[in-house]
Design a protein around this motif. Sequence first.
Motif, short mmCIF file in Angstrom:
data_model
loop_
_atom_site.label_atom_id
_atom_site.label_comp_id
_atom_site.label_asym_id
_atom_site.label_seq_id
_atom_site.Cartn_x
_atom_site.Cartn_y
_atom_site.Cartn_z
N GLN A 1 0.81 -1.21 0.00
CA GLN A 1 0.00 0.00 0.00
C GLN A 1 0.85 1.27 0.00
OE1 GLN A 1 -0.95 -2.59 2.30
NE2 GLN A 1 -2.42 -3.28 0.77
N GLY A 2 2.15 1.11 -0.22
CA GLY A 2 3.03 2.27 -0.24
C GLY A 2 2.81 3.11 -1.50
N ASN A 3 3.23 4.36 -1.43
CA ASN A 3 3.07 5.26 -2.58
C ASN A 3 4.45 5.59 -3.14
OD1 ASN A 3 4.07 6.91 -0.61
ND2 ASN A 3 2.21 8.09 -0.32
N ILE A 4 4.63 6.75 -3.65
CA ILE A 4 5.91 7.14 -4.24
C ILE A 4 7.02 7.23 -3.20
CG2 ILE A 4 4.89 8.32 -6.20
CD1 ILE A 4 5.50 10.97 -4.71
N TYR A 5 6.67 7.24 -1.92
CA TYR A 5 7.66 7.34 -0.85
C TYR A 5 8.07 5.97 -0.32
CZ TYR A 5 6.26 12.18 -1.04
OH TYR A 5 5.98 13.44 -1.48
N ASN A 6 7.83 4.92 -1.09
CA ASN A 6 8.21 3.57 -0.69
C ASN A 6 9.73 3.46 -0.63
OD1 ASN A 6 7.42 1.03 0.13
ND2 ASN A 6 6.08 0.74 -1.63
N HIS A 7 10.23 2.50 0.13
CA HIS A 7 11.67 2.36 0.36
C HIS A 7 12.34 1.50 -0.71
CE1 HIS A 7 9.86 -1.20 2.24
NE2 HIS A 7 10.97 -1.81 1.91
N VAL A 8 13.67 1.61 -0.75
CA VAL A 8 14.48 0.78 -1.64
C VAL A 8 14.68 -0.56 -0.95
CG1 VAL A 8 16.72 0.57 -2.79
CG2 VAL A 8 15.65 2.82 -2.52
N GLU A 9 14.49 -1.66 -1.66
CA GLU A 9 14.44 -2.99 -1.04
C GLU A 9 15.77 -3.47 -0.47
OE1 GLU A 9 12.80 -5.47 -4.07
OE2 GLU A 9 10.76 -4.81 -3.64
N ASN A 10 16.86 -3.33 -1.19
CA ASN A 10 18.14 -3.90 -0.76
C ASN A 10 19.16 -2.86 -0.32
OD1 ASN A 10 17.59 -6.63 -1.02
ND2 ASN A 10 18.02 -6.59 -3.22
N ARG A 11 18.72 -1.78 0.21
CA ARG A 11 19.67 -0.74 0.60
C ARG A 11 20.46 -1.16 1.85
NH1 ARG A 11 18.77 2.71 4.79
NH2 ARG A 11 16.81 2.40 5.90
N GLU A 12 21.59 -0.50 2.06
CA GLU A 12 22.39 -0.75 3.26
C GLU A 12 21.74 -0.04 4.43
OE1 GLU A 12 26.28 0.63 2.32
OE2 GLU A 12 26.53 -0.79 0.69
N ARG A 13 21.67 -0.73 5.57
CA ARG A 13 21.03 -0.15 6.76
C ARG A 13 22.03 -0.11 7.90
NH1 ARG A 13 17.73 -3.25 3.78
NH2 ARG A 13 15.76 -2.32 3.19
N LYS A 14 22.00 0.97 8.64
CA LYS A 14 22.92 1.15 9.76
C LYS A 14 22.39 0.39 10.97
CE LYS A 14 24.99 4.77 12.55
NZ LYS A 14 25.06 6.22 12.78
N LEU A 15 23.29 -0.27 11.69
CA LEU A 15 22.93 -0.97 12.91
C LEU A 15 23.40 -0.16 14.11
CD1 LEU A 15 23.86 -4.64 11.96
CD2 LEU A 15 21.64 -3.51 11.84
N LEU A 16 22.59 -0.18 15.16
CA LEU A 16 22.86 0.63 16.34
C LEU A 16 23.34 -0.25 17.49
CD1 LEU A 16 19.62 2.78 16.11
CD2 LEU A 16 21.89 3.37 15.26
N LEU A 17 24.60 -0.06 17.89
CA LEU A 17 25.20 -0.76 19.01
C LEU A 17 25.96 0.24 19.87
CD1 LEU A 17 26.67 -3.86 17.16
CD2 LEU A 17 24.91 -3.94 18.88
N THR A 18 26.28 -0.14 21.09
CA THR A 18 27.07 0.74 21.94
C THR A 18 28.52 0.74 21.45
OG1 THR A 18 27.63 -1.01 23.50
CG2 THR A 18 25.60 0.24 23.93
N ARG A 19 29.26 1.75 21.81
CA ARG A 19 30.66 1.87 21.38
C ARG A 19 31.49 0.69 21.90
NH1 ARG A 19 33.11 2.94 17.31
NH2 ARG A 19 31.53 4.51 17.03
N LYS A 20 31.19 0.23 23.12
CA LYS A 20 31.91 -0.90 23.71
C LYS A 20 31.68 -2.17 22.87
CE LYS A 20 32.25 -3.37 28.10
NZ LYS A 20 31.71 -3.49 29.46
N GLU A 21 30.44 -2.40 22.45
CA GLU A 21 30.13 -3.56 21.63
C GLU A 21 30.79 -3.45 20.24
OE1 GLU A 21 25.75 -4.84 23.39
OE2 GLU A 21 25.88 -3.31 21.83
N LEU A 22 30.76 -2.25 19.67
CA LEU A 22 31.39 -2.04 18.37
C LEU A 22 32.89 -2.30 18.42
CD1 LEU A 22 29.55 1.15 17.09
CD2 LEU A 22 29.40 -1.14 16.14
N ASN A 23 33.55 -1.82 19.47
CA ASN A 23 34.99 -2.04 19.61
C ASN A 23 35.31 -3.52 19.74
OD1 ASN A 23 35.55 0.68 19.41
ND2 ASN A 23 35.52 1.01 21.62
#
Length: 156
Positions: A73-95
């Motif tokens: 039911q999306g319109n012209i503002y629908n998303h791109v299917e295979n785009r890269e998405r950022k993941l959110l983790l703490t700095r300690k976990e990232l390190n």
Amino acid sequence: MNVKKNKTTGLVIRNKQASFEYTFIDKFIAGIVLTGTEIKSIRKAKVSLQEAYCYFKSGELWIKSMHIAQYEQGNIYNHVENRERKLLLTRKELNKLIKNQEKGLTIIPIQLFIDENNRAKLQIALAKGKKLYDKRQHIKERDVQRDMERHQTAKF
């Protein structure tokens, strides 16, 4: 794609192939930066984690090749299917992940779920690839376990 409904948290989409291909060393739960109608497609279980993998870019963790189908039911503002998405983790976990990835380990998505606050979360694992003989051993153990369960239910 393996989809299950969890009573407390809602939708759970699993990457079953990951446990066969990799040995998990450590697991983390990360938030995902979503845009537009992506969350609606996730709630309808229109997601594939099979070919997805995580990588670092500028000290941040990103997921690539995670397919989220367009919302019907999306319109012209629908998303791109295979785009890269950022993941959110703490700095300690990232390190910790950066340090272990340099040792030759990989980061793969295990499951995508909706938490109790209605947010999409991704469980990722620091993993090491299995050798062919490890995969054969895994299949053998699974078959033995299945046979034992069949014999127990047949007795009752």
